[in-house]
Write an enzyme that holds these catalytic residues in place. Structure first.
Site, short mmCIF file in Angstrom:
data_model
loop_
_atom_site.label_atom_id
_atom_site.label_comp_id
_atom_site.label_asym_id
_atom_site.label_seq_id
_atom_site.Cartn_x
_atom_site.Cartn_y
_atom_site.Cartn_z
N SER A 1 0.79 -1.10 -0.04
CA SER A 1 -0.10 -0.11 -0.08
C SER A 1 0.90 1.34 0.12
CB SER A 1 -0.87 -0.06 1.27
OG SER A 1 -1.47 1.09 1.44
N TYR B 1 -1.91 5.66 -4.23
CA TYR B 1 -2.97 6.60 -3.81
C TYR B 1 -2.32 8.01 -4.37
CZ TYR B 1 -6.38 3.96 -0.43
OH TYR B 1 -7.07 3.32 0.03
C1 FNR Z 1 -7.81 -1.43 3.39
N1 FNR Z 1 -7.88 -1.37 2.18
C2 FNR Z 1 -7.09 -0.67 1.26
N2 FNR Z 1 -6.91 -0.30 0.14
C3 FNR Z 1 -6.22 0.28 -0.78
O1 FNR Z 1 -6.17 -0.09 -1.88
N3 FNR Z 1 -5.30 0.75 0.08
C4 FNR Z 1 -4.95 0.69 1.30
O2 FNR Z 1 -4.20 1.43 1.98
C5 FNR Z 1 -5.97 0.13 2.13
N4 FNR Z 1 -6.08 0.07 3.23
C6 FNR Z 1 -6.91 -0.85 4.18
C7 FNR Z 1 -6.85 -0.56 5.37
C8 FNR Z 1 -7.49 -1.63 5.94
C9 FNR Z 1 -7.23 -1.85 7.88
C10 FNR Z 1 -8.34 -2.48 5.51
C11 FNR Z 1 -9.39 -3.77 6.20
C12 FNR Z 1 -8.66 -2.67 4.22
C13 FNR Z 1 -8.81 -2.30 1.38
C14 FNR Z 1 -8.46 -3.53 0.86
O3 FNR Z 1 -7.30 -3.50 -0.20
C15 FNR Z 1 -9.49 -4.73 0.46
O4 FNR Z 1 -10.06 -3.80 -0.75
C16 FNR Z 1 -10.66 -5.05 1.34
O5 FNR Z 1 -9.88 -5.19 2.56
C17 FNR Z 1 -11.06 -6.26 0.97
O6 FNR Z 1 -11.82 -6.74 1.85
P1 FNR Z 1 -11.64 -7.80 2.87
O7 FNR Z 1 -10.96 -8.86 2.33
O8 FNR Z 1 -11.14 -7.06 3.99
O9 FNR Z 1 -13.10 -8.24 3.29
#
Ligand code: FNR
Length: 377
Positions: free
Chosen positions: A121, A155
């Site tokens: 990330s 991002y």
């Molecule tokens: C995320 N997700 C996320 N996505 C992304 O593109 N950049 C990021 O920095 C983050 N950070 C993040 C932090 C936390 C704590 C969570 C739970 C999620 C979203 C992540 O990539 C993904 O789309 C979801 O977590 C998928 O769903 P599940 O597997 O957690 O149900």
């Protein structure tokens, strides 16, 4: 209370009663601070999307096929010309150091051992260079020529110069795929990072906050954060500045899928961000068939949100996804048992997928088709 403070220490051996990803989720709360736990688990609004993300998979029954010759069967998939050992990736998740001090270094070391890609990330708590270095070191220790393909999630930053800086750093560090996340430019969060966890990639870069103009009565509209949020033009710009494959993450609309192709992107992650950004969104599995139709097999579709079982992976592939990503389970496993936990979690998922493929007579991911599904509704 800090994210790294006195919760139960990680387990040093994996108890035999941890058999599923749900077991890791159940135990994780004891190994992570209450604030971080709430932040990681939370869904937006009334959390109906969070629930629907799981329920979407239960809508389908699987029809097994017997007596298939499974010799030479494989879970291998190629994405953007790169070999991936299984159609499973670790989704980009911010701040792994909330779960363990080693953070992303531990997660990617475990993923490398299981030959699985971890998407790093932008909001990593370890720098993207150190994460890539940890993957290479883990591969070298395992006497492998290289780690699994390196993916970096981008991002957009308020200023294109900073965004470009991240892209160039990712290229130089050897990342092979860029994931451009588009669904979380604005979201509500009151989580304050503990003092010992930071966005390591963004040191020295300006950050915008949604509350910046609160004094002027601005809520979302008119705030610098929304005004700086990327648009389709920015995707066109990104396409023009890098040769890396670009995968747009966070789409649920077939019209957006078409626009993504028009702007030269190479893939899409069909995702509602694990139900975190807005409640009531269509679950990705429901959105997938129309997205498949829209892209006409020109670019691969991946899927995340709610994937917790090998059978979920099988169902997503049967509906047309080429691979899936798992988000929260990596943090649960990291919190419970560090590197060993993440490796074990991935081992469980890979084993469940192979079992499900064997039971349905699917010798490889590209032989997984809709004929193994029955919609109960
Ligand atoms: C995320 N997700 C996320 N996505 C992304 O593109 N950049 C990021 O920095 C983050 N950070 C993040 C932090 C936390 C704590 C969570 C739970 C999620 C979203 C992540 O990539 C993904 O789309 C979801 O977590 C998928 O769903 P599940 O597997 O957690 O149900």
């Amino acid at each position: 209370m800090t994210g790294l403070s006195a919760q139960q220490p990680p387990l040093t051996t994996i108890p035999s009663d941890i058999r599923t990803l749900a077991d890791y989720e159940r135990l994780a709360q004891n190994h992570i601070s209450p604030d971080a736990w709430r932040h990681i688990q939370a869904g937006a609004g009334g959390e109906t999307s969070l629930g629907a993300n799981r329920a979407q998979f239960d809508r389908f029954h699987l029809v097994p096929r017997m007596l298939s010759d499974m010799r030479g069967a494989t879970t291998e998939v190629h994405l953007f010309g790169l070999r991936h050992a299984a159609p499973i990736l670790l989704a980009p998740v911010a701040y792994h150091r909330l779960a363990r001090p080693q953070g992303e270094v531990a997660t990617i070391s475990a993923a490398t051992a299981l030959d699985i890609t971890m998407v790093a990330s932008t909001l990593s708590s370890i720098s993207l260079e150190d994460i890539a270095g940890a993957a290479r070191a883990a591969a070298a220790e395992l006497r492998r020529p290289a780690p699994p393909p390196l993916w970096f999630q981008l991002y957009f930053q308020p200023d294109r110069a900073y965004t470009l800086d991240l892209v160039r750093r990712a290229e130089i560090a050897g990342y092979q795929v860029l994931v451009f996340t588009v669904d979380a430019s604005v979201k509500r969060s009151d989580f304050a990072l503990p003092a010992d966890v930071e966005a390591a990639n963004l040191r020295g870069m300006p950050r915008l906050s949604q509350s910046a103009n609160a004094a002027e009565g601005r809520i979302v509209f008119g705030t610098p954060l929304l005004d700086a949020a990327p648009t389709w033009d920015d995707l066109g710009w990104l396409r023009s500045v890098t040769q890396l494959p670009i995968v747009v993450k966070g789409l649920l609309s077939p019209d957006d899928a078409k626009l993504t192709m028009d702007h030269g992107a190479d893939g899409i992650i069909v995702s509602n961000h694990g139900g975190r950004v807005m409640d009531g969104l269509i679950p990705p599995v429901d959105a997938l068939p129309a997205m498949v139709e829209a892209v006409e097999d020109k670019i691969p579709l991946l899927l995340d949100s709610g994937v917790r079982h090998g059978t979920d992976v099988l169902k997503a592939l049967a509906l047309g996804a080429r691979a899936v990503l798992v988000g929260r389970p990596q943090i649960h496993a990291l919190a419970v048992a560090g590197i060993g936990g993440v490796a074990h979690m991935l081992q469980i998922l890979r084993a469940e997928l192979e079992l499900a493929m064997a039971q349905t007579g699917c010798r490889s991911p590209d032989t997984i088709t809709r004929h193994i599904l029955r919609d109960r509704t």
